[in-house]
Design a protein around this motif. Structure first.
Motif, PDB file in Angstrom:
ATOM      1  N   LYS A 132       0.817  -1.295   0.083  1.00 19.70           N
ATOM      2  CA  LYS A 132       0.093   0.081  -0.018  1.00 19.70           C
ATOM      3  C   LYS A 132       0.872   1.193   0.007  1.00 19.70           C
ATOM      4  CE  LYS A 132      -0.786   0.407   4.977  1.00 19.70           C
ATOM      5  NZ  LYS A 132      -1.822   0.405   6.115  1.00 19.70           N
ATOM      6  N   VAL A 133       0.117   2.226  -0.610  1.00 10.62           N
ATOM      7  CA  VAL A 133       0.873   3.647  -0.504  1.00 10.62           C
ATOM      8  C   VAL A 133      -0.110   4.529   0.288  1.00 10.62           C
ATOM      9  CG1 VAL A 133       1.434   5.784  -1.763  1.00 10.62           C
ATOM     10  CG2 VAL A 133       2.133   3.412  -2.585  1.00 10.62           C
ATOM     11  N   VAL A 134       0.696   5.324   1.193  1.00  8.61           N
ATOM     12  CA  VAL A 134      -0.176   6.065   2.127  1.00  8.61           C
ATOM     13  C   VAL A 134       0.330   7.730   1.956  1.00  8.61           C
ATOM     14  CG1 VAL A 134      -0.771   6.526   4.671  1.00  8.61           C
ATOM     15  CG2 VAL A 134      -0.225   4.259   3.933  1.00  8.61           C
ATOM     16  N   LEU A 135      -0.726   8.469   1.912  1.00  6.65           N
ATOM     17  CA  LEU A 135      -0.367   9.977   1.841  1.00  6.65           C
ATOM     18  C   LEU A 135      -1.144  10.446   3.077  1.00  6.65           C
ATOM     19  CD1 LEU A 135      -0.834  10.695  -1.986  1.00  6.65           C
ATOM     20  CD2 LEU A 135       1.285  10.474  -0.804  1.00  6.65           C
ATOM     21  N   SER A 136      -0.369  11.345   4.012  1.00  6.90           N
ATOM     22  CA  SER A 136      -1.117  12.007   5.074  1.00  6.90           C
ATOM     23  C   SER A 136      -1.640  13.053   4.755  1.00  6.90           C
ATOM     24  CB  SER A 136       0.178  12.368   6.078  1.00  6.90           C
ATOM     25  OG  SER A 136       0.740  11.052   6.463  1.00  6.90           O
ATOM     26  N   THR A 137      -3.039  13.054   5.079  1.00  8.35           N
ATOM     27  CA  THR A 137      -3.772  14.029   4.637  1.00  8.35           C
ATOM     28  C   THR A 137      -4.819  14.456   5.862  1.00  8.35           C
ATOM     29  OG1 THR A 137      -5.316  12.530   3.767  1.00  8.35           O
ATOM     30  CG2 THR A 137      -4.154  13.804   2.581  1.00  8.35           C
ATOM     31  N   GLU A 138      -4.266  14.069   7.252  1.00 15.04           N
ATOM     32  CA  GLU A 138      -5.044  14.208   8.319  1.00 15.04           C
ATOM     33  C   GLU A 138      -5.452  15.796   8.635  1.00 15.04           C
ATOM     34  OE1 GLU A 138      -2.111  11.037   9.684  1.00 15.04           O
ATOM     35  OE2 GLU A 138      -2.138  12.665   7.898  1.00 15.04           O
ATOM     36  N   CYS A 139      -4.609  16.604   8.396  1.00 19.66           N
ATOM     37  CA  CYS A 139      -4.548  18.061   8.646  1.00 19.66           C
ATOM     38  C   CYS A 139      -5.724  18.786   7.773  1.00 19.66           C
ATOM     39  CB  CYS A 139      -3.195  18.837   8.638  1.00 19.66           C
ATOM     40  SG  CYS A 139      -2.438  18.713   6.829  1.00 19.66           S
ATOM     41  N   PHE A 140      -6.013  18.276   6.754  1.00 21.73           N
ATOM     42  CA  PHE A 140      -7.013  18.673   5.799  1.00 21.73           C
ATOM     43  C   PHE A 140      -8.401  18.588   6.064  1.00 21.73           C
ATOM     44  CE2 PHE A 140      -3.261  18.046   2.941  1.00 21.73           C
ATOM     45  CZ  PHE A 140      -2.797  19.310   3.217  1.00 21.73           C
ATOM     46  N   THR A 141      -9.363  19.223   5.716  1.00 21.44           N
ATOM     47  CA  THR A 141     -10.724  18.973   5.844  1.00 21.44           C
ATOM     48  C   THR A 141     -11.315  17.760   5.016  1.00 21.44           C
ATOM     49  OG1 THR A 141     -11.629  20.428   4.065  1.00 21.44           O
ATOM     50  CG2 THR A 141     -11.275  21.454   6.437  1.00 21.44           C
ATOM     51  N   ASN A 142     -12.406  17.200   5.330  1.00 17.96           N
ATOM     52  CA  ASN A 142     -12.895  16.274   4.316  1.00 17.96           C
ATOM     53  C   ASN A 142     -13.168  16.714   3.015  1.00 17.96           C
ATOM     54  OD1 ASN A 142     -12.905  14.479   6.529  1.00 17.96           O
ATOM     55  ND2 ASN A 142     -15.043  14.535   7.028  1.00 17.96           N
ATOM     56  N   GLU A 175      -2.250  -0.090  -9.496  1.00 17.10           N
ATOM     57  CA  GLU A 175      -2.102   1.467  -9.392  1.00 17.10           C
ATOM     58  C   GLU A 175      -0.747   1.792  -8.676  1.00 17.10           C
ATOM     59  OE1 GLU A 175      -6.040   2.877  -8.120  1.00 17.10           O
ATOM     60  OE2 GLU A 175      -7.026   1.872  -9.660  1.00 17.10           O
ATOM     61  N   ILE A 176      -0.666   1.208  -7.527  1.00 15.97           N
ATOM     62  CA  ILE A 176       0.543   1.508  -6.755  1.00 15.97           C
ATOM     63  C   ILE A 176       1.737   1.289  -7.774  1.00 15.97           C
ATOM     64  CG2 ILE A 176       2.173   0.481  -5.019  1.00 15.97           C
ATOM     65  CD1 ILE A 176      -0.299  -0.729  -3.398  1.00 15.97           C
ATOM     66  N   MET A 177       2.033   0.092  -8.691  1.00 14.41           N
ATOM     67  CA  MET A 177       3.249   0.371  -9.352  1.00 14.41           C
ATOM     68  C   MET A 177       3.264   1.469 -10.222  1.00 14.41           C
ATOM     69  SD  MET A 177       4.569  -2.260  -7.869  1.00 14.41           S
ATOM     70  CE  MET A 177       6.124  -2.478  -9.037  1.00 14.41           C
ATOM     71  N   TYR A 178       2.099   1.924 -10.938  1.00 16.57           N
ATOM     72  CA  TYR A 178       2.005   2.983 -11.691  1.00 16.57           C
ATOM     73  C   TYR A 178       2.489   4.274 -10.997  1.00 16.57           C
ATOM     74  CZ  TYR A 178       0.432   6.448 -15.098  1.00 16.57           C
ATOM     75  OH  TYR A 178       0.066   7.313 -16.184  1.00 16.57           O
ATOM     76  N   PHE A 179       1.922   4.481  -9.519  1.00 10.97           N
ATOM     77  CA  PHE A 179       2.194   5.515  -8.921  1.00 10.97           C
ATOM     78  C   PHE A 179       3.806   5.626  -8.788  1.00 10.97           C
ATOM     79  CE2 PHE A 179       3.261   7.214  -4.748  1.00 10.97           C
ATOM     80  CZ  PHE A 179       2.521   8.351  -4.741  1.00 10.97           C
ATOM     81  N   LEU A 180       4.458   4.670  -8.310  1.00  6.01           N
ATOM     82  CA  LEU A 180       5.834   4.268  -8.165  1.00  6.01           C
ATOM     83  C   LEU A 180       6.831   4.953  -9.536  1.00  6.01           C
ATOM     84  CD1 LEU A 180       6.039   1.289  -5.911  1.00  6.01           C
ATOM     85  CD2 LEU A 180       6.122   3.636  -5.206  1.00  6.01           C
ATOM     86  N   PHE A 181       5.867   4.284 -10.542  1.00  2.99           N
ATOM     87  CA  PHE A 181       6.599   4.646 -11.902  1.00  2.99           C
ATOM     88  C   PHE A 181       6.499   6.242 -12.206  1.00  2.99           C
ATOM     89  CE2 PHE A 181       5.890   5.994 -16.067  1.00  2.99           C
ATOM     90  CZ  PHE A 181       7.012   5.613 -16.988  1.00  2.99           C
ATOM     91  N   LEU A 182       5.628   6.701 -11.827  1.00  2.04           N
ATOM     92  CA  LEU A 182       5.517   8.159 -11.919  1.00  2.04           C
ATOM     93  C   LEU A 182       6.214   9.109 -11.252  1.00  2.04           C
ATOM     94  CD1 LEU A 182       1.526   8.622 -12.077  1.00  2.04           C
ATOM     95  CD2 LEU A 182       3.057   8.964 -14.237  1.00  2.04           C
ATOM     96  N   THR A 183       6.200   8.810  -9.877  1.00  3.38           N
ATOM     97  CA  THR A 183       7.203   9.400  -8.697  1.00  3.38           C
ATOM     98  C   THR A 183       8.781   9.322  -8.703  1.00  3.38           C
ATOM     99  OG1 THR A 183       6.542   7.666  -7.196  1.00  3.38           O
ATOM    100  CG2 THR A 183       5.163   9.824  -7.344  1.00  3.38           C
ATOM    101  N   LYS A 279       3.853  -9.263 -14.025  1.00  2.00           N
ATOM    102  CA  LYS A 279       2.855  -9.163 -13.042  1.00  2.00           C
ATOM    103  C   LYS A 279       3.780  -8.475 -11.838  1.00  2.00           C
ATOM    104  CE  LYS A 279      -0.283 -11.887 -10.040  1.00  2.00           C
ATOM    105  NZ  LYS A 279      -0.828 -13.014  -9.845  1.00  2.00           N
ATOM    106  N   ARG A 280       4.923  -9.141 -11.707  1.00  3.46           N
ATOM    107  CA  ARG A 280       5.556  -8.600 -10.291  1.00  3.46           C
ATOM    108  C   ARG A 280       5.803  -7.009 -10.428  1.00  3.46           C
ATOM    109  NH1 ARG A 280       9.927 -11.111  -7.051  1.00  3.46           N
ATOM    110  NH2 ARG A 280       9.371 -13.120  -8.086  1.00  3.46           N
ATOM    111  N   ASN A 281       6.222  -6.583 -11.697  1.00  2.00           N
ATOM    112  CA  ASN A 281       6.764  -5.435 -11.732  1.00  2.00           C
ATOM    113  C   ASN A 281       5.795  -4.289 -12.393  1.00  2.00           C
ATOM    114  OD1 ASN A 281       9.717  -5.577 -11.705  1.00  2.00           O
ATOM    115  ND2 ASN A 281       9.550  -7.080 -13.277  1.00  2.00           N
ATOM    116  N   THR A 282       4.515  -4.615 -12.610  1.00  2.00           N
ATOM    117  CA  THR A 282       3.451  -3.784 -13.043  1.00  2.00           C
ATOM    118  C   THR A 282       2.198  -3.800 -12.111  1.00  2.00           C
ATOM    119  OG1 THR A 282       2.624  -5.172 -14.833  1.00  2.00           O
ATOM    120  CG2 THR A 282       4.280  -3.759 -15.368  1.00  2.00           C
ATOM    121  N   GLY A 283       1.874  -4.925 -11.533  1.00  2.00           N
ATOM    122  CA  GLY A 283       0.718  -5.457 -10.966  1.00  2.00           C
ATOM    123  C   GLY A 283      -0.378  -6.007 -11.712  1.00  2.00           C
ATOM    124  N   LEU A 284      -0.028  -6.152 -12.952  1.00  2.00           N
ATOM    125  CA  LEU A 284      -1.061  -6.429 -14.127  1.00  2.00           C
ATOM    126  C   LEU A 284      -1.400  -7.891 -13.905  1.00  2.00           C
ATOM    127  CD1 LEU A 284      -0.381  -3.850 -15.550  1.00  2.00           C
ATOM    128  CD2 LEU A 284      -0.460  -5.248 -17.755  1.00  2.00           C
TER     129      LEU A 284
END
Length: 305
Positions: A132-142, A175-183, A279-284
């Motif tokens: 999983k990927v986590v982005l901290s957003t607790e300080c923002f409103t819903n 989507e995690i693997m694509y996120f990591l590719f982008l960043t 599959k290992r490298n893309t999550g497909l």
């Protein structure tokens, strides 16, 4: 200037802050733990091309909550600057951080996402696999969190959801693997713990009998043979991962339609080995890999792509 704004969006969504004391100009500051000094130095170098920053300063604070009794960090801050003043009144209209949605929509890009992730994100890895990927957003409103979800999904087709702690969470492996590719291109020294390197299975696996589901029926009297022949193109897909061209050439072609047409097939050893590497490298899934191979085989994707 666009990249400056993109960078600042990432920092202000993350650990960066702009403070204004009475009678003084607003100042932007960055603070990171001692272990992330290299990251702070890289941020300092980037922003130093646009604004004047103080030298990086060491700080030690008493903290009885941790075992060693103190914490260590490094920080820096900006001098008086018209761009920082502009950003202050955009982001702190009532002296409290509020997301300027129109500004963010205009300038948010992959650099913004990567800086935000490095500042306030976490990658959970188990047994070498991204969970999983986590982005901290607790300080923002819903409402602000919903806006950030929409922003990422509309730009990148990545769908975070909010957990009970009001953080943005991504569980979908593809989507995690694509996120990591982008960043990945924007990761600075000291932040590669937030990435996974491409890996390949060296040994050839045994052939496997499995069910392949596809969104369209196979227009052939021998559909299983047709699918198996198409899986030869897994070599092309695997090469594209090695060459860092997979996401540019193939990812957008994956369909969201249901994969309801099922076929029992025996996949040969070489093809199943390549499919596992993909599959290992893309999550497909096997189904998605087979679908891309069929597109290639039907000339909907050319070998030159």
């Amino acid at each position: 200037m666009k990249e400056f704004y993109a960078f600042m969006i990432g920092k202000l969504l993350g650990d960066g802050t702009i403070v204004k004391q009475d009678g003084r100009a607003p100042r932007f500051s960055m603070l990171h733990r001692k272990e992330d000094k290299n990251y702070l130095e890289s941020c300092h170098q980037f922003l130093g091309e646009y604004i004047f920053l103080s030298p990086i300063i060491y700080k030690r604070s008493i903290n009885p909550k941790i075992k060693k009794g103190f914490s260590e960090c490094y920080y820096c801050y900006s001098r008086k600057n018209s761009m920082i003043q502009e950003l202050y009144y955009l982001w702190y209209p009532n002296k409290k951080k509020t997301l300027p949605k129109a500004f963010i929509e205009r300038y948010f890009n992959t650099r913004s996402l990567a800086i935000w992730y490095q500042d306030d994100g976490h990658l959970k890895v188990e047994k070498g696999k991204a969970r999983k990927v986590v982005l901290s957003t607790e300080c923002f409103t819903n409402g602000e969190i919903s806006f950030l979800q929409y922003l990422i999904s509309s730009k990148y087709n990545i769908f975070f959801r909010m957990d009970k702690q009001r953080r943005l969470i991504l569980y979908n492996t593809k989507e995690i693997m694509y996120f990591l590719f982008l960043t990945r291109p924007f990761l600075y020294p000291g932040m590669h713990r937030k990435n996974l390197l491409d890996t390949e299975i060296k040994e050839v696996l045994k052939k496997k009998r499995t069910t392949i589901s596809l969104p369209d029926p196979i227009p052939s009297e021998k559909p299983t043979l047709f699918i198996n022949n198409s899986l030869y193109h897994t070599e092309q897909l695997q090469d594209s991962i090695r060459n860092k061209t997979f996401y540019n050439n193939y990812y957008a072609l994956l369909t969201s339609r249901a994969y309801n047409n099922k076929y029992q097939i025996n996949i040969d050893a070489k093809s199943i080995t390549r499919m596992n590497n993909i599959k290992r490298n893309t999550g497909l899934t096997y189904n998605e890999i087979a679908y891309l191979c069929l597109l290639i085989n039907n000339k909907k994707i050319t070998q030159g792509d």
